[in-house]
Design an enzyme around this catalytic site. Structure first.
Site, short mmCIF file in Angstrom:
data_model
loop_
_atom_site.label_atom_id
_atom_site.label_comp_id
_atom_site.label_asym_id
_atom_site.label_seq_id
_atom_site.Cartn_x
_atom_site.Cartn_y
_atom_site.Cartn_z
N ASP A 182 0.86 -1.19 0.00
CA ASP A 182 0.00 0.00 0.00
C ASP A 182 0.90 1.24 0.00
O ASP A 182 1.67 1.45 0.93
CB ASP A 182 -0.89 -0.03 1.25
N ASP A 199 -2.72 2.57 -6.12
CA ASP A 199 -1.71 2.60 -5.05
C ASP A 199 -1.69 1.37 -4.17
O ASP A 199 -1.08 1.39 -3.10
CB ASP A 199 -1.95 3.84 -4.17
N GLU A 200 -2.31 0.28 -4.61
CA GLU A 200 -2.46 -0.86 -3.71
C GLU A 200 -2.53 -2.16 -4.52
O GLU A 200 -3.16 -2.21 -5.57
CB GLU A 200 -3.76 -0.68 -2.91
#
Length: 260
Positions: free
Chosen positions: A8, A103-104
């Site tokens: 993350d 983003d993950e």
């Protein structure tokens, strides 16, 4: 037994803006729309989070909490390009990469391209590569399934690494506050509280029949995660099941024709 890594990025959009503009560094900043135009916070820097500012908060609320707050318009083309570079780093280690957002991502590194025996070692290598190649930090969680890896990555942000070993899994879940569980939102947490469920240990005491009665199909998921079980695979080609969009208007609309 699987080896799952959840990565993350730390305050991704805001961190990109602080990286690219030195005058923003160390200052409370949000990426999102202007408070004068009914904007919404898409991401908040860690300096802004100290004021209780978070994503999805109305910009007018955010500026009230921090009058010196810096607002930056999103640059999604830049974020997408950086995300592509980060995913290229993931692919050096595994073909089983499931992107959840820009983003993950989850990685299944049980069998990995570099034959590294420890998932925690892979997570460290990935974090180092991301920083060296993008000057951005990421937090990683490592465990035996997706649920636990996701929970682990939330334990030590920013720039952290947490490992939940198989023998630690049950104890970790039992002590976890119910509102911290991935997949249990604010409304569901409130309902669980009304039923006397406040921790993972409380949730574990409830039968599958009781949980499905109160929460429908989701009850099966809650029953399993209360026991640190999650058999969902990391899906490299996961099919998108829904899409959403919204528009905020500068002034209230009162005319039905305009709304339509």
């Amino acid at each position: 037994m699987r080896k799952i890594v959840h990565v993350d990025m730390d305050a991704f959009y805001a961190s990109v803006e602080q990286r690219d503009n030195s005058s923003y560094r160390g200052k409370p900043l949000v990426v999102g729309g202007s408070p004068n135009q009914r904007g919404v916070v898409a991401a908040a820097s860690y300096e802004a989070r100290k004021f209780g500012i978070h994503s999805a908060m109305p910009s007018v609320t955010a500026i009230a909490r921090c009058p010196g707050l810096i607002f930056v318009r999103p640059r999604f083309d830049v974020y997408r390009n950086i995300s592509t570079s980060i995913h290229a780093i993931f692919k050096r280690y595994s073909d089983l990469v499931e992107g959840v957002a820009l983003d993950e991502a989850y990685l299944d590194v049980t069998e990995n391209r570099q034959n590294i025996p420890y998932a925690s070692t892979i997570a460290r290598h990935i974090k180092t590569a991301i920083f060296q190649e993008t000057q951005l930090t990421a937090t990683a969680g490592v465990s035996i399934n997706k649920f636990l890896a996701k929970m682990a990555s939330g334990q030590n942000k920013p720039n952290g690494l947490t490992v939940i070993l198989p023998e630690q899994a049950i104890a970790f879940v039992e002590q976890l506050a119910i509102e911290k569980f991935h997949g249990i939102g604010e409304v569901t947490a409130a309902k669980m509280h009304s039923l006397g469920i406040h921790t993972g240990a409380d949730l574990k005491q409830r039968s599958l029949t009781e949980l499905t009665h109160h929460f429908g199909k989701a009850g099966h998921y809650y029953y399993k995660i209360a026991r640190a079980e999650d058999d969902r695979p990391v899906e490299a080609n996961r099919v998108r099941k829904s899409i959403g969009a919204e528009t905020s208007f500068a002034q209230d609309l009162s005319d039905v024709g305009q709304m339509l």
